[in-house]
Design a protein around this motif. Structure first.
Motif, PDB file in Angstrom:
ATOM      1  N   VAL A   1     -27.636 -19.797 -11.085  1.00  0.00           N
ATOM      2  CA  VAL A   1     -28.624 -18.724 -11.202  1.00  0.00           C
ATOM      3  C   VAL A   1     -28.759 -18.279 -12.653  1.00  0.00           C
ATOM      4  CG1 VAL A   1     -29.311 -16.454 -10.334  1.00  0.00           C
ATOM      5  CG2 VAL A   1     -27.870 -17.931  -8.911  1.00  0.00           C
ATOM      6  N   MET A   2     -30.000 -18.155 -13.119  1.00  0.00           N
ATOM      7  CA  MET A   2     -30.265 -17.608 -14.452  1.00  0.00           C
ATOM      8  C   MET A   2     -30.632 -16.139 -14.289  1.00  0.00           C
ATOM      9  SD  MET A   2     -32.494 -20.769 -15.922  1.00  0.00           S
ATOM     10  CE  MET A   2     -32.075 -22.418 -15.317  1.00  0.00           C
ATOM     11  N   ASP A   3     -29.659 -15.272 -14.523  1.00  0.00           N
ATOM     12  CA  ASP A   3     -29.903 -13.845 -14.287  1.00  0.00           C
ATOM     13  C   ASP A   3     -29.372 -12.927 -15.390  1.00  0.00           C
ATOM     14  OD1 ASP A   3     -27.192 -14.177 -13.794  1.00  0.00           O
ATOM     15  OD2 ASP A   3     -27.225 -13.332 -11.766  1.00  0.00           O
ATOM     16  N   HIS A   4     -28.319 -13.355 -16.092  1.00  0.00           N
ATOM     17  CA  HIS A   4     -27.704 -12.461 -17.071  1.00  0.00           C
ATOM     18  C   HIS A   4     -28.533 -12.311 -18.345  1.00  0.00           C
ATOM     19  CE1 HIS A   4     -24.315 -12.280 -14.460  1.00  0.00           C
ATOM     20  NE2 HIS A   4     -23.517 -11.724 -15.346  1.00  0.00           N
ATOM     21  N   SER A   5     -29.152 -13.381 -18.765  1.00  0.00           N
ATOM     22  CA  SER A   5     -30.026 -13.360 -19.945  1.00  0.00           C
ATOM     23  C   SER A   5     -31.357 -13.968 -19.542  1.00  0.00           C
ATOM     24  CB  SER A   5     -29.397 -14.150 -21.094  1.00  0.00           C
ATOM     25  OG  SER A   5     -28.145 -13.601 -21.460  1.00  0.00           O
ATOM     26  N   SER A   6     -32.141 -13.177 -18.842  1.00  0.00           N
ATOM     27  CA  SER A   6     -33.317 -13.708 -18.162  1.00  0.00           C
ATOM     28  C   SER A   6     -34.497 -12.749 -18.305  1.00  0.00           C
ATOM     29  CB  SER A   6     -32.984 -13.913 -16.681  1.00  0.00           C
ATOM     30  OG  SER A   6     -34.093 -14.255 -15.918  1.00  0.00           O
TER      31      SER A   6
ATOM     32  N   VAL B   1     -38.543  -4.247 -15.955  1.00  0.00           N
ATOM     33  CA  VAL B   1     -38.140  -5.509 -16.572  1.00  0.00           C
ATOM     34  C   VAL B   1     -37.977  -6.583 -15.500  1.00  0.00           C
ATOM     35  CG1 VAL B   1     -37.012  -4.337 -18.502  1.00  0.00           C
ATOM     36  CG2 VAL B   1     -35.651  -4.967 -16.506  1.00  0.00           C
ATOM     37  N   THR B   2     -37.831  -7.827 -15.946  1.00  0.00           N
ATOM     38  CA  THR B   2     -37.746  -8.978 -15.057  1.00  0.00           C
ATOM     39  C   THR B   2     -36.604  -8.821 -14.051  1.00  0.00           C
ATOM     40  OG1 THR B   2     -38.541 -10.367 -16.845  1.00  0.00           O
ATOM     41  CG2 THR B   2     -37.439 -11.480 -15.020  1.00  0.00           C
ATOM     42  N   PRO B   3     -36.834  -9.164 -12.777  1.00  0.00           N
ATOM     43  CA  PRO B   3     -35.735  -9.150 -11.818  1.00  0.00           C
ATOM     44  C   PRO B   3     -34.538  -9.937 -12.341  1.00  0.00           C
ATOM     45  CG  PRO B   3     -37.803  -9.468 -10.666  1.00  0.00           C
ATOM     46  CD  PRO B   3     -38.114  -9.532 -12.126  1.00  0.00           C
ATOM     47  N   GLY B   4     -33.379  -9.334 -12.285  1.00  0.00           N
ATOM     48  CA  GLY B   4     -32.170  -9.932 -12.836  1.00  0.00           C
ATOM     49  C   GLY B   4     -31.192  -8.836 -13.198  1.00  0.00           C
ATOM     50  N   CYS B   5     -30.263  -9.171 -14.070  1.00  0.00           N
ATOM     51  CA  CYS B   5     -29.202  -8.220 -14.434  1.00  0.00           C
ATOM     52  C   CYS B   5     -29.696  -7.104 -15.344  1.00  0.00           C
ATOM     53  CB  CYS B   5     -28.048  -8.962 -15.102  1.00  0.00           C
ATOM     54  SG  CYS B   5     -27.254 -10.176 -14.021  1.00  0.00           S
ATOM     55  N   GLY B   6     -30.835  -7.324 -16.005  1.00  0.00           N
ATOM     56  CA  GLY B   6     -31.401  -6.278 -16.837  1.00  0.00           C
ATOM     57  C   GLY B   6     -30.466  -5.854 -17.957  1.00  0.00           C
ATOM     58  N   PRO B   7     -30.343  -4.536 -18.198  1.00  0.00           N
ATOM     59  CA  PRO B   7     -29.540  -4.043 -19.325  1.00  0.00           C
ATOM     60  C   PRO B   7     -28.027  -4.139 -19.127  1.00  0.00           C
ATOM     61  CG  PRO B   7     -31.201  -2.438 -18.616  1.00  0.00           C
ATOM     62  CD  PRO B   7     -31.097  -3.476 -17.542  1.00  0.00           C
ATOM     63  N   CYS B   8     -27.572  -4.451 -17.923  1.00  0.00           N
ATOM     64  CA  CYS B   8     -26.156  -4.287 -17.566  1.00  0.00           C
ATOM     65  C   CYS B   8     -25.199  -4.972 -18.525  1.00  0.00           C
ATOM     66  CB  CYS B   8     -25.931  -4.791 -16.144  1.00  0.00           C
ATOM     67  SG  CYS B   8     -24.209  -4.649 -15.596  1.00  0.00           S
ATOM     68  N   VAL B   9     -25.428  -6.259 -18.811  1.00  0.00           N
ATOM     69  CA  VAL B   9     -24.456  -7.036 -19.576  1.00  0.00           C
ATOM     70  C   VAL B   9     -24.663  -6.892 -21.079  1.00  0.00           C
ATOM     71  CG1 VAL B   9     -25.736  -9.215 -19.684  1.00  0.00           C
ATOM     72  CG2 VAL B   9     -23.224  -9.247 -19.525  1.00  0.00           C
ATOM     73  N   GLY B  10     -25.816  -6.349 -21.492  1.00  0.00           N
ATOM     74  CA  GLY B  10     -26.015  -6.056 -22.901  1.00  0.00           C
ATOM     75  C   GLY B  10     -26.475  -7.205 -23.760  1.00  0.00           C
ATOM     76  N   THR B  11     -27.073  -8.227 -23.151  1.00  0.00           N
ATOM     77  CA  THR B  11     -27.539  -9.368 -23.948  1.00  0.00           C
ATOM     78  C   THR B  11     -28.951  -9.176 -24.484  1.00  0.00           C
ATOM     79  OG1 THR B  11     -28.248 -10.475 -21.918  1.00  0.00           O
ATOM     80  CG2 THR B  11     -26.075 -11.046 -22.779  1.00  0.00           C
ATOM     81  N   HIS B  12     -29.738  -8.344 -23.826  1.00  0.00           N
ATOM     82  CA  HIS B  12     -31.087  -8.082 -24.350  1.00  0.00           C
ATOM     83  C   HIS B  12     -31.652  -6.771 -23.831  1.00  0.00           C
ATOM     84  CE1 HIS B  12     -33.199 -10.593 -20.946  1.00  0.00           C
ATOM     85  NE2 HIS B  12     -31.995 -10.276 -20.586  1.00  0.00           N
ATOM     86  N   ASN B  13     -32.268  -6.749 -22.657  1.00  0.00           N
ATOM     87  CA  ASN B  13     -33.009  -5.574 -22.197  1.00  0.00           C
ATOM     88  C   ASN B  13     -32.235  -4.267 -22.309  1.00  0.00           C
ATOM     89  OD1 ASN B  13     -35.290  -7.034 -21.299  1.00  0.00           O
ATOM     90  ND2 ASN B  13     -34.247  -7.587 -19.397  1.00  0.00           N
TER      91      ASN B  13
ATOM     92  N   GLY C   1     -22.713 -20.256  -9.539  1.00  0.00           N
ATOM     93  CA  GLY C   1     -22.470 -19.932 -10.942  1.00  0.00           C
ATOM     94  C   GLY C   1     -23.691 -19.267 -11.533  1.00  0.00           C
ATOM     95  N   GLN C   2     -23.491 -18.472 -12.592  1.00  0.00           N
ATOM     96  CA  GLN C   2     -24.617 -17.845 -13.275  1.00  0.00           C
ATOM     97  C   GLN C   2     -24.692 -18.344 -14.717  1.00  0.00           C
ATOM     98  OE1 GLN C   2     -23.247 -15.906 -15.677  1.00  0.00           O
ATOM     99  NE2 GLN C   2     -21.755 -14.494 -14.851  1.00  0.00           N
ATOM    100  N   ASP C   3     -25.691 -17.868 -15.466  1.00  0.00           N
ATOM    101  CA  ASP C   3     -25.954 -18.476 -16.765  1.00  0.00           C
ATOM    102  C   ASP C   3     -24.929 -18.122 -17.844  1.00  0.00           C
ATOM    103  OD1 ASP C   3     -27.050 -15.914 -16.545  1.00  0.00           O
ATOM    104  OD2 ASP C   3     -28.766 -16.323 -17.818  1.00  0.00           O
ATOM    105  N   GLY C   4     -24.054 -17.173 -17.565  1.00  0.00           N
ATOM    106  CA  GLY C   4     -22.974 -16.899 -18.502  1.00  0.00           C
ATOM    107  C   GLY C   4     -21.756 -17.764 -18.267  1.00  0.00           C
ATOM    108  N   THR C   5     -21.682 -18.399 -17.087  1.00  0.00           N
ATOM    109  CA  THR C   5     -20.479 -19.153 -16.710  1.00  0.00           C
ATOM    110  C   THR C   5     -20.765 -20.610 -16.341  1.00  0.00           C
ATOM    111  OG1 THR C   5     -20.755 -18.385 -14.414  1.00  0.00           O
ATOM    112  CG2 THR C   5     -19.294 -17.085 -15.843  1.00  0.00           C
ATOM    113  N   THR C   6     -21.952 -20.900 -15.826  1.00  0.00           N
ATOM    114  CA  THR C   6     -22.255 -22.258 -15.382  1.00  0.00           C
ATOM    115  C   THR C   6     -22.168 -23.294 -16.495  1.00  0.00           C
ATOM    116  OG1 THR C   6     -23.618 -21.459 -13.555  1.00  0.00           O
ATOM    117  CG2 THR C   6     -23.984 -23.722 -14.279  1.00  0.00           C
ATOM    118  N   PRO C   7     -22.688 -23.018 -17.711  1.00  0.00           N
ATOM    119  CA  PRO C   7     -22.558 -24.026 -18.762  1.00  0.00           C
ATOM    120  C   PRO C   7     -21.113 -24.439 -19.024  1.00  0.00           C
ATOM    121  CG  PRO C   7     -24.203 -22.419 -19.390  1.00  0.00           C
ATOM    122  CD  PRO C   7     -23.543 -21.887 -18.151  1.00  0.00           C
ATOM    123  N   LEU C   8     -20.191 -23.496 -18.940  1.00  0.00           N
ATOM    124  CA  LEU C   8     -18.768 -23.827 -19.104  1.00  0.00           C
ATOM    125  C   LEU C   8     -18.286 -24.704 -17.953  1.00  0.00           C
ATOM    126  CD1 LEU C   8     -17.433 -20.314 -20.192  1.00  0.00           C
ATOM    127  CD2 LEU C   8     -17.758 -22.310 -21.668  1.00  0.00           C
ATOM    128  N   ALA C   9     -18.769 -24.418 -16.744  1.00  0.00           N
ATOM    129  CA  ALA C   9     -18.396 -25.229 -15.588  1.00  0.00           C
ATOM    130  C   ALA C   9     -18.960 -26.645 -15.713  1.00  0.00           C
ATOM    131  CB  ALA C   9     -18.890 -24.574 -14.299  1.00  0.00           C
TER     132      ALA C   9
END
Length: 420
Positions: free
Chosen positions: A65-70, A356-368, A36-44
């Motif tokens: 994994v913490m990657d979407h907003s990292s 930027v930090t290794p992770g999803c970066g700008p893709c999902v649009g939460t920050h970077n 699970g990742q940080d956008g879905t694990t809390p719901l799980a």
């Protein structure tokens, strides 16, 4: 009774369910891994609490994994990250914290899955590991919670589309162009609830990293999985990564496919997906000259070492346009370290890239890297839906690392073949 051969999907789901399963069968299958990742694990986690479950079936077979907003951009996300860390301490599951990288790079990179495995992830691009001969597919957070608790899940065995790639890729064209071309041909629903198998001399010639790009985007045409056979390259890639023994699975010669598609890679040049749909694809020539304000290199599709190398090869000794921002997000900490050692990171930064930090970066649009109103972005990501990068008034184009690198130099979408 005449026995019919099986596809890779049918074989893996048969082996993991202890049944003689074919397309259309409903099976309960034992899982090798759950993620699970940080956008879905809390719901799980909340779903597990609602079930009254306070442990997982096997801590060694679950990771979050913490990657979407990292790193965390806001206090609400920080609270969710804390929840994930506490879940890890309570259950013993592996927690990949801020800066480790994108889940779809980390899970195979760390050897958590191997050829022949069956795994699910609470993220739609879990299909990436199909390139490694793993039946991997995305599930919702509730199904993910059930998988974490029980180590099993129900599946409807999918039909399989066979895609054979013949010929050879031309200079300046890459696996990203091949899969974008496929999306343009069969459209976003062309493989809905089916598996895909990728075969042919073009696939054989690709690196494991390049294959992962193709499998990653199987979901963009609706597929549950994007599978490839495990050849010598695959097995060599896993050497030293995992203590698990790979069990490669190949389709039978008489396997039944719902459809067979043949792509001549020799006619596929650089491709670009135009806003606001991944299947809105055209040759780069049709959009060449479109001004851009930002380029993005990274994501679970094209943030690997090979992708950094391609971009660095084009940007070496050059500067990005003064009118462009260039955001680079390595797919993992290891990719970043390898990129530093090889000199790719220095080349990109010297050219004007913002790392930027290794992770999803700008893709999902939460920050970077959230673009401004009206801006055009050229990205190596897998999705360009309206609002995907955090602004519904921006326009996202998708291309290969080469296309992105060429475009940030010139400040407009550019055919990368001029740089080869």
């Amino acid at each position: 009774m005449v026995l019919i051969g099986k596809t890779i999907a049918e074989k893996i789901l048969s082996a993991h369910s202890g049944t003689d399963a074919y397309a259309g069968s409903i099976v309960i299958a034992e899982l090798d891994f759950v993620m699970g990742q940080d956008g879905t694990t809390p719901l799980a986690i909340r779903a597990l609490e609602n079930m009254g479950v306070d442990s997982v079936f096997d801590p060694g077979k679950v990771a979050v994994v913490m990657d979407h907003s990292s790193p965390s951009p806001i206090e609400g996300v920080s609270a969710l990250h804390t929840m994930m860390r506490e879940f890890g301490k309570k259950t013993g599951v592996t927690v990949y914290d801020v800066g480790e990288g994108v889940c779809h790079q980390l899970i195979p990179e760390k050897g958590r899955v191997v050829p022949g495995d069956l795994m699910v992830g609470c993220d739609s691009h879990t299909c990436t590991y199909g390139a490694l001969n793993v039946f991997s597919t995305g599930v919702g957070s509730t199904d993910g919670a059930a998988a974490m608790a029980s180590g099993r899940l129900w599946f409807k065995v999918p039909e399989t589309i066979k895609v054979t790639c013949t010929g050879g890729l031309l200079p300046g064209a890459f696996s990203k162009d091949l899969v974008l071309y496929l999306a343009g041909q069969i459209k976003a629903d062309g493989a809905t609830y089916q598996a895909m198998e990728f075969h042919g001399p073009v696939i054989d010639a690709l690196s494991v990293e390049a294959r992962m790009t193709i499998s990653n985007m199987a979901i963009e045409v609706g597929a549950k999985a994007g599978l490839m056979v495990a050849d010598d390259k695959t097995l060599e890639w896993f050497e030293g990564r995992s203590e698990k023994t790979p069990c490669p699975v190949s389709p039978d010669a008489d396997a039944a496919y719902s459809q067979e598609i043949v792509i001549d890679a020799g006619i596929v040049g650089p491709q670009v997906a135009k806003p606001h749909a991944v299947d809105n694809v055209s040759p780069v020539e049709e959009v060449e000259g479109t001004p851009i304000a930002q380029g993005v290199l990274g994501t679970c599709t094209n943030g690997r070492l090979e992708d950094l190398a391609v971009a660095a090869g084009i940007l070496r000794g050059r500067k990005i346009s003064p009118d462009v921002r260039f955001v680079v997000a390595p797919a993992s900490r290891q990719v970043l370290l390898d990129g530093i050692e090889a000199g790719y990171i220095q080349t990109l930064v010297e050219a004007g890239a913002a790392l930027v930090t290794p992770g999803c970066g700008p893709c999902v649009g939460t920050h970077n890297g959230v673009p401004s109103d009206g801006e055009n972005v050229i990205s190596t990501a897998n999705r360009n839906f309206k609002g995907r990068m955090g602004n519904s008034n921006a326009f996202i184009y998708l291309g290969s690392p080469a296309t992105v690198a060429a475009s940030v130099i010139e400040g407009k979408i550019t055919d990368p073949r001029k740089y080869f």
